[in-house]
Design a protein around this motif. Structure first.
Motif, mmCIF file in Angstrom:
data_model
loop_
_atom_site.group_PDB
_atom_site.id
_atom_site.type_symbol
_atom_site.label_atom_id
_atom_site.label_comp_id
_atom_site.label_asym_id
_atom_site.label_seq_id
_atom_site.Cartn_x
_atom_site.Cartn_y
_atom_site.Cartn_z
ATOM 1 N N VAL A 165 82.285 39.153 83.660
ATOM 2 C CA VAL A 165 81.430 38.693 82.564
ATOM 3 C C VAL A 165 81.278 39.777 81.497
ATOM 4 O O VAL A 165 81.293 39.495 80.293
ATOM 5 C CB VAL A 165 80.059 38.250 83.117
ATOM 6 C CG1 VAL A 165 79.057 38.043 81.982
ATOM 7 C CG2 VAL A 165 80.210 36.973 83.937
ATOM 8 N N ASN B 63 80.046 40.177 87.847
ATOM 9 C CA ASN B 63 79.392 40.815 86.705
ATOM 10 C C ASN B 63 80.394 41.602 85.859
ATOM 11 O O ASN B 63 80.331 41.584 84.624
ATOM 12 C CB ASN B 63 78.288 41.749 87.198
ATOM 13 C CG ASN B 63 77.528 42.402 86.065
ATOM 14 O OD1 ASN B 63 76.788 41.755 85.338
ATOM 15 N ND2 ASN B 63 77.731 43.709 85.887
ATOM 16 N N LEU C 260 80.105 32.917 87.888
ATOM 17 C CA LEU C 260 80.128 33.540 86.567
ATOM 18 C C LEU C 260 79.109 32.883 85.643
ATOM 19 O O LEU C 260 78.472 33.543 84.822
ATOM 20 C CB LEU C 260 81.524 33.437 85.939
ATOM 21 C CG LEU C 260 82.702 34.090 86.648
ATOM 22 C CD1 LEU C 260 83.952 34.009 85.779
ATOM 23 C CD2 LEU C 260 82.417 35.534 87.005
ATOM 24 N N THR C 261 78.979 31.582 85.784
ATOM 25 C CA THR C 261 78.069 30.816 84.929
ATOM 26 C C THR C 261 76.661 31.378 84.971
ATOM 27 O O THR C 261 75.990 31.509 83.933
ATOM 28 C CB THR C 261 78.033 29.336 85.366
ATOM 29 O OG1 THR C 261 79.358 28.843 85.489
ATOM 30 C CG2 THR C 261 77.260 28.495 84.373
ATOM 31 N N GLU D 234 83.871 28.639 79.628
ATOM 32 C CA GLU D 234 84.266 29.074 80.967
ATOM 33 C C GLU D 234 85.159 28.004 81.577
ATOM 34 O O GLU D 234 84.798 26.827 81.637
ATOM 35 C CB GLU D 234 83.056 29.318 81.870
ATOM 36 C CG GLU D 234 83.483 29.848 83.234
ATOM 37 C CD GLU D 234 82.346 29.990 84.236
ATOM 38 O OE1 GLU D 234 82.634 30.309 85.408
ATOM 39 O OE2 GLU D 234 81.176 29.767 83.862
ATOM 40 N N LEU E 78 76.583 34.385 82.818
ATOM 41 C CA LEU E 78 76.822 34.045 81.415
ATOM 42 C C LEU E 78 75.581 33.419 80.779
ATOM 43 O O LEU E 78 75.314 33.610 79.589
ATOM 44 C CB LEU E 78 78.011 33.079 81.309
ATOM 45 C CG LEU E 78 79.390 33.691 81.558
ATOM 46 C CD1 LEU E 78 80.435 32.590 81.756
ATOM 47 C CD2 LEU E 78 79.806 34.607 80.412
ATOM 48 N N LYS F 3 73.215 35.601 78.831
ATOM 49 C CA LYS F 3 73.637 36.157 77.549
ATOM 50 C C LYS F 3 73.147 35.287 76.390
ATOM 51 O O LYS F 3 72.896 34.093 76.548
ATOM 52 C CB LYS F 3 75.164 36.245 77.497
ATOM 53 C CG LYS F 3 75.804 37.064 78.618
ATOM 54 C CD LYS F 3 75.520 38.542 78.444
ATOM 55 C CE LYS F 3 76.255 39.366 79.488
ATOM 56 N NZ LYS F 3 75.978 40.819 79.337
#
Length: 258
Positions: free
Chosen positions: A24, A21, A45-46, A37, A49, A52
């Motif tokens: 990101v 987090n 991470l995806t 990415e 993300l 968002k």
């Protein structure tokens, strides 16, 4: 998903969601931001993300990981790209639009990722990524530091860099043998290249090829050819020069690399 990391791809899967987090959140978000990415792996991470308000594309070189991502995110089938980022034309990913780059980057190609971003600086205003700590510190180090070198100068000619935080090995599976660091690169405003960029790169690499020597020795042939007389700067060693100093040298040592 029980997937075993591959050494050939430099894979170390991040398992700490708090750190994921923090990575990101390192990007500066505006609605509709284009984000790429790099090396998403299993999508740690995806996942964050996707929450968002951004346009997200993933570039993954490992075919097995692409299969994992397609299974996990079937609605992203058009945005998951099976390709080598080091060969990607970043100006085409979002049809020439600006894009930010993020990733827990494979350590075996992390420096090359920086040089790829530099090549396409016109469309990449920002990068946030995890690197081996030693590499991260080299990228953002300032003149006077032993870590300051070629990648520092070339990156900072275009980007302002900062080390956001350090990351211990135990938050990865498998854990790497080194500490890691997350950096942010933000493109400098009003960049103008009123000098030969090829020569600039040549001078920087030549200077640091013998970092213990004064520039008057390392750059001797170029200095003599240009009849350059600034003894003060030539008495310095490469790590003592700022980016602006190297630009100054470039402007005074000719227009083309030897």
């Amino acid at each position: 998903m029980g997937y075993k990391a591959k050494k050939s791809f430099g894979q170390h899967f991040l398992t700490d969601l708090n750190i994921a987090n923090d990575i990101v959140e390192g990007l500066h978000y505006v609605p509709g931001l284009n984000v790429v990415e790099v090396g998403p792996g299993q999508g740690v991470l995806t996942e964050m993300l996707r929450e968002k308000d951004i346009h997200l594309k993933l570039i993954e070189a490992d075919r097995d990981m692409v299969s994992v991502l397609l299974t996990k995110y079937p609605t992203m089938s058009d945005d998951i790209i099976h390709f080598d980022f080091l060969k990607a034309d970043l100006s085409r990913i979002f049809d020439g639009q600006q894009l930010s780059v993020i990733g827990n980057f494979p350590y075996n190609i992390s420096s090359q990722i920086i040089f790829r971003v530099i090549k396409y600086y016109e469309v990449v205003p920002e990068l946030v990524g995890m690197f081996q700590l030693e590499v991260a510190e080299r990228i953002v180090s300032k003149p006077g530091s032993k870590k300051y070198g070629v990648i520092s100068v070339l990156a900072q000619a275009i980007y302002d860099g900062e080390l956001l935080f350090k990351v211990p090995p135990e938050v990865f599976d498998p854990p790497p043998k080194v500490n890691s660091g997350v950096i942010r690169l933000s493109r400098r405003e009003n960049i103008t290249f009123d000098y030969d960029r090829s020569l600039f790169k040549h001078i920087v690499k030549t200077a640091f090829s013998q970092r213990r020597k004064m520039l008057r020795n390392t750059l001797k042939s170029m200095v003599e050819k240009a009849e350059f007389k600034d003894d003060e700067i030539l008495m310095k060693r490469p790590e003592q020069l700022s980016v602006d100093d190297y630009i100054y040298l470039t402007k005074n040592l000719g227009t083309t690399a030897e």
